[in-house]
Write a protein that holds these residues in place. Structure first.
Motif, PDB file in Angstrom:
ATOM      1  N   PRO A 108     -33.746 -87.720   1.752  1.00 39.83           N
ATOM      2  CA  PRO A 108     -34.922 -87.805   2.629  1.00 39.83           C
ATOM      3  C   PRO A 108     -34.822 -86.847   3.813  1.00 39.83           C
ATOM      4  O   PRO A 108     -33.830 -86.144   3.986  1.00 39.83           O
ATOM      5  CB  PRO A 108     -34.892 -89.258   3.096  1.00 39.83           C
ATOM      6  N   VAL A 109     -35.884 -86.855   4.646  1.00 41.99           N
ATOM      7  CA  VAL A 109     -35.944 -85.956   5.787  1.00 41.99           C
ATOM      8  C   VAL A 109     -34.904 -86.370   6.817  1.00 41.99           C
ATOM      9  O   VAL A 109     -34.789 -87.544   7.178  1.00 41.99           O
ATOM     10  CB  VAL A 109     -37.361 -85.961   6.402  1.00 41.99           C
ATOM     11  N   SER A 110     -34.144 -85.396   7.291  1.00 44.81           N
ATOM     12  CA  SER A 110     -33.121 -85.657   8.295  1.00 44.81           C
ATOM     13  C   SER A 110     -33.768 -86.003   9.627  1.00 44.81           C
ATOM     14  O   SER A 110     -34.777 -85.388  10.002  1.00 44.81           O
ATOM     15  CB  SER A 110     -32.224 -84.433   8.458  1.00 44.81           C
ATOM     16  N   PRO A 111     -33.213 -86.966  10.394  1.00 47.20           N
ATOM     17  CA  PRO A 111     -33.753 -87.251  11.727  1.00 47.20           C
ATOM     18  C   PRO A 111     -33.718 -86.040  12.656  1.00 47.20           C
ATOM     19  O   PRO A 111     -34.632 -85.836  13.449  1.00 47.20           O
ATOM     20  CB  PRO A 111     -32.843 -88.378  12.234  1.00 47.20           C
ATOM     21  N   ASN A 112     -32.663 -85.214  12.574  1.00 49.50           N
ATOM     22  CA  ASN A 112     -32.579 -83.962  13.330  1.00 49.50           C
ATOM     23  C   ASN A 112     -32.841 -84.193  14.817  1.00 49.50           C
ATOM     24  O   ASN A 112     -33.867 -83.794  15.382  1.00 49.50           O
ATOM     25  CB  ASN A 112     -33.575 -82.935  12.775  1.00 49.50           C
ATOM     26  N   GLY A 113     -31.874 -84.818  15.489  1.00 52.37           N
ATOM     27  CA  GLY A 113     -32.028 -85.169  16.887  1.00 52.37           C
ATOM     28  C   GLY A 113     -31.945 -84.019  17.852  1.00 52.37           C
ATOM     29  O   GLY A 113     -32.251 -84.187  19.034  1.00 52.37           O
ATOM     30  N   ASP A 114     -31.541 -82.821  17.405  1.00 50.39           N
ATOM     31  CA  ASP A 114     -31.501 -81.672  18.312  1.00 50.39           C
ATOM     32  C   ASP A 114     -32.215 -80.495  17.650  1.00 50.39           C
ATOM     33  O   ASP A 114     -32.435 -80.486  16.437  1.00 50.39           O
ATOM     34  CB  ASP A 114     -30.061 -81.302  18.682  1.00 50.39           C
ATOM     35  N   PHE A 248     -27.704 -85.735   7.136  1.00 55.41           N
ATOM     36  CA  PHE A 248     -27.944 -85.224   8.473  1.00 55.41           C
ATOM     37  C   PHE A 248     -26.631 -84.704   9.036  1.00 55.41           C
ATOM     38  O   PHE A 248     -25.561 -84.896   8.445  1.00 55.41           O
ATOM     39  CB  PHE A 248     -28.529 -86.315   9.381  1.00 55.41           C
ATOM     40  N   ASP A 249     -26.725 -84.058  10.178  1.00 50.89           N
ATOM     41  CA  ASP A 249     -25.547 -83.471  10.817  1.00 50.89           C
ATOM     42  C   ASP A 249     -24.642 -84.589  11.348  1.00 50.89           C
ATOM     43  O   ASP A 249     -25.087 -85.428  12.136  1.00 50.89           O
ATOM     44  CB  ASP A 249     -26.003 -82.569  11.964  1.00 50.89           C
ATOM     45  N   PRO A 250     -23.367 -84.651  10.931  1.00 51.28           N
ATOM     46  CA  PRO A 250     -22.481 -85.710  11.433  1.00 51.28           C
ATOM     47  C   PRO A 250     -22.347 -85.706  12.950  1.00 51.28           C
ATOM     48  O   PRO A 250     -22.208 -86.770  13.565  1.00 51.28           O
ATOM     49  CB  PRO A 250     -21.141 -85.398  10.753  1.00 51.28           C
ATOM     50  N   ALA A 251     -22.390 -84.533  13.568  1.00 56.71           N
ATOM     51  CA  ALA A 251     -22.273 -84.476  15.027  1.00 56.71           C
ATOM     52  C   ALA A 251     -23.449 -85.188  15.690  1.00 56.71           C
ATOM     53  O   ALA A 251     -23.292 -85.822  16.744  1.00 56.71           O
ATOM     54  CB  ALA A 251     -22.194 -83.021  15.485  1.00 56.71           C
ATOM     55  N   LEU A 253     -25.026 -87.740  14.432  1.00 54.93           N
ATOM     56  CA  LEU A 253     -24.814 -89.178  14.247  1.00 54.93           C
ATOM     57  C   LEU A 253     -23.937 -89.740  15.370  1.00 54.93           C
ATOM     58  O   LEU A 253     -24.209 -90.831  15.890  1.00 54.93           O
ATOM     59  CB  LEU A 253     -24.170 -89.435  12.888  1.00 54.93           C
ATOM     60  N   LEU A 254     -22.900 -89.000  15.760  1.00 57.81           N
ATOM     61  CA  LEU A 254     -22.008 -89.481  16.820  1.00 57.81           C
ATOM     62  C   LEU A 254     -22.707 -89.532  18.170  1.00 57.81           C
ATOM     63  O   LEU A 254     -22.418 -90.391  18.997  1.00 57.81           O
ATOM     64  CB  LEU A 254     -20.766 -88.592  16.897  1.00 57.81           C
ATOM     65  N   ARG A 255     -23.636 -88.606  18.394  1.00 57.70           N
ATOM     66  CA  ARG A 255     -24.312 -88.555  19.689  1.00 57.70           C
ATOM     67  C   ARG A 255     -25.518 -89.485  19.768  1.00 57.70           C
ATOM     68  O   ARG A 255     -25.766 -90.099  20.810  1.00 57.70           O
ATOM     69  CB  ARG A 255     -24.766 -87.118  19.977  1.00 57.70           C
ATOM     70  N   PHE A 256     -26.273 -89.578  18.671  1.00 54.47           N
ATOM     71  CA  PHE A 256     -27.533 -90.314  18.719  1.00 54.47           C
ATOM     72  C   PHE A 256     -27.545 -91.570  17.857  1.00 54.47           C
ATOM     73  O   PHE A 256     -28.513 -92.335  17.909  1.00 54.47           O
ATOM     74  CB  PHE A 256     -28.691 -89.406  18.273  1.00 54.47           C
ATOM     75  N   GLY A 257     -26.510 -91.789  17.076  1.00 53.79           N
ATOM     76  CA  GLY A 257     -26.490 -92.948  16.186  1.00 53.79           C
ATOM     77  C   GLY A 257     -25.894 -94.171  16.852  1.00 53.79           C
ATOM     78  O   GLY A 257     -25.441 -94.151  18.015  1.00 53.79           O
ATOM     79  N   TYR A 302     -29.281 -94.109  12.512  1.00 46.95           N
ATOM     80  CA  TYR A 302     -29.549 -92.847  13.189  1.00 46.95           C
ATOM     81  C   TYR A 302     -31.024 -92.528  12.947  1.00 46.95           C
ATOM     82  O   TYR A 302     -31.419 -92.154  11.842  1.00 46.95           O
ATOM     83  CB  TYR A 302     -28.659 -91.728  12.670  1.00 46.95           C
ATOM     84  N   GLY A 303     -31.844 -92.692  13.974  1.00 50.35           N
ATOM     85  CA  GLY A 303     -33.276 -92.501  13.796  1.00 50.35           C
ATOM     86  C   GLY A 303     -33.817 -93.499  12.782  1.00 50.35           C
ATOM     87  O   GLY A 303     -33.570 -94.706  12.868  1.00 50.35           O
ATOM     88  N   ALA A 304     -34.562 -92.987  11.789  1.00 48.16           N
ATOM     89  CA  ALA A 304     -35.099 -93.847  10.741  1.00 48.16           C
ATOM     90  C   ALA A 304     -34.089 -94.111   9.629  1.00 48.16           C
ATOM     91  O   ALA A 304     -34.356 -94.913   8.730  1.00 48.16           O
ATOM     92  CB  ALA A 304     -36.361 -93.219  10.149  1.00 48.16           C
ATOM     93  N   ALA A 305     -32.946 -93.445   9.667  1.00 47.08           N
ATOM     94  CA  ALA A 305     -31.930 -93.636   8.634  1.00 47.08           C
ATOM     95  C   ALA A 305     -31.082 -94.855   8.968  1.00 47.08           C
ATOM     96  O   ALA A 305     -30.550 -94.969  10.073  1.00 47.08           O
ATOM     97  CB  ALA A 305     -31.045 -92.399   8.517  1.00 47.08           C
ATOM     98  N   GLU A 306     -30.951 -95.755   8.019  1.00 44.67           N
ATOM     99  CA  GLU A 306     -30.133 -96.950   8.218  1.00 44.67           C
ATOM    100  C   GLU A 306     -29.363 -97.259   6.943  1.00 44.67           C
ATOM    101  O   GLU A 306     -29.921 -97.241   5.837  1.00 44.67           O
ATOM    102  CB  GLU A 306     -30.998 -98.149   8.585  1.00 44.67           C
TER     103      GLU A 306
END
Length: 356
Positions: A108-114, A248-251, A253-257, A302-306
């Protein structure tokens, strides 16, 4: 002597009958089977038995063949015809429309927090075949990372198959060089689509088609919590959470998850213990819970990903200090203090001092 009219008529009838008999049974030999002349034709009121025997058989009733074509059964006693008609010329084959190669499945679409491009977010951009040139410009041009190289080759093939540029030679070399290098779910999907484009180009070297974005189907990634270790812990202990199918980018996930155990968010941010492709291991601290009587769920968001794994962790209640003993006035497990030396009767010299 005069002859009566009736006698004359009778005589004519007799003469005519004799003439007919002579013609029928005597003849001059011209109508015999060996004769070369044409004899008279005998007309009858209906066909004789012999004529009926030589009448052409009726056409057989068609029956359906297993292949679905109508065919007729020819009787065995029907004479075969030696004359063969000229076969009809075969129809000119029509040009069938080319099948469009399949394109990228959902992520699916990555949350992409940055806003920084990463392979997962560029994959999502490439899902629209009209964005291949824009996606190519966001890929680091000199990166040797297999994920970036794969997406660069896919964007180039996307342009080439649509007649918008790209280099098939470069795409072919990259495809061969990246065999077995795609280690993420989106990467594996991109490699499979790239192979389909190359197959299409080999079969139709000069053809171009307009790619279409896939409207559905199974997603490329199946994000989930694969396990938690150890299975028993207490508040404050550290456990490892094993993730699979991250897209998604693991980095990020650590910052925004966030990680929740038993419905409670962990007290400190998770730490990335290891990463291999789309498999991550997070180290998290177990929080205190409201209910220790049942096993706890572990959730990573992380975002919509659970990703959720229910009833996976047994969390024991934390250690509790013993209750005080009401009869003695001293808490259990503690000793009562006796009188200190300074409290004893008499004068005590100060420590380290000499008395003259």
């Amino acid at each position: 002597m005069a002859v009566s009219l009736g006698v004359r008529i009778s005589g004519l009838l007799v003469v005519g009958a004799v003439a007919v008999a002579v013609a029928a049974f005597g003849g001059d030999g011209s109508d015999t089977p060996d004769g070369g002349g044409g004899g008279s034709t005998v007309v009858t009121a209906g066909p004789s038995d012999e004529a009926q025997a030589h009448t052409a058989p009726a056409s057989p009733t068609p029956h359906q063949s297993p292949a679905g074509e109508a065919s007729a059964t020819v009787p065995q006693d029907t004479p075969t015809h030696t004359h063969r008609s000229t076969p009809a010329p075969s129809a000119t084959p029509t040009n069938k429309p080319l099948l469009t190669p399949s394109w990228l499945p959902p992520g699916p679409v990555s949350p992409n927090g940055d806003p920084t491009p990463d392979p997962s977010s560029v994959y999502d951009q490439l899902r629209d075949p009209g964005q291949c040139r824009a996606a190519l410009s966001s890929i680091p041009p000199t990166s040797t990372d297999p994920e970036w190289r794969l997406l660069r080759a896919l964007a180039s093939a996307c342009l080439a198959v649509q007649g918008q540029g790209g280099s098939w030679d470069t795409v072919t070399k990259e495809y061969a060089a990246l065999t077995g290098k795609a280690d993420t779910c989106k990467g594996r999907a991109a490699y499979a689509v790239l192979g389909g484009l190359l197959d299409f180009h080999r079969q139709h070297p000069s053809a171009t088609v307009r790619l279409k974005a896939s409207s559905g189907g199974a997603p490329a990634c199946s994000y989930r919590v694969a396990g938690v270790a150890p299975a028993d812990a207490e508040p404050g202990d550290v456990v490892d959470v094993n993730l699979r199918g991250t897209y998604f980018d693991p980095a990020e996930l650590l910052r925004f998850g966030s990680v929740l155990i038993g419905g409670k968010q962990v007290p400190v941010p998770p730490v990335l213990k290891s990463a291999a492709g789309d498999e991550l291991v997070l180290s998290v601290v177990v929080p205190p819970l409201d209910d220790y009587t049942k096993k706890a769920d572990v959730v990573v968001r992380y975002g919509a990903a659970e990703a959720r794994l229910p009833d996976v962790l047994t969390v024991g209640s934390p250690a509790v200090l013993p209750s005080p003993d009401a009869s003695s006035g001293t808490p259990q497990g503690m000793f009562s203090l006796g009188p200190l030396p300074a409290h004893l009767p008499g004068t005590q010299p100060a420590a380290g001092l000499r008395v003259p």
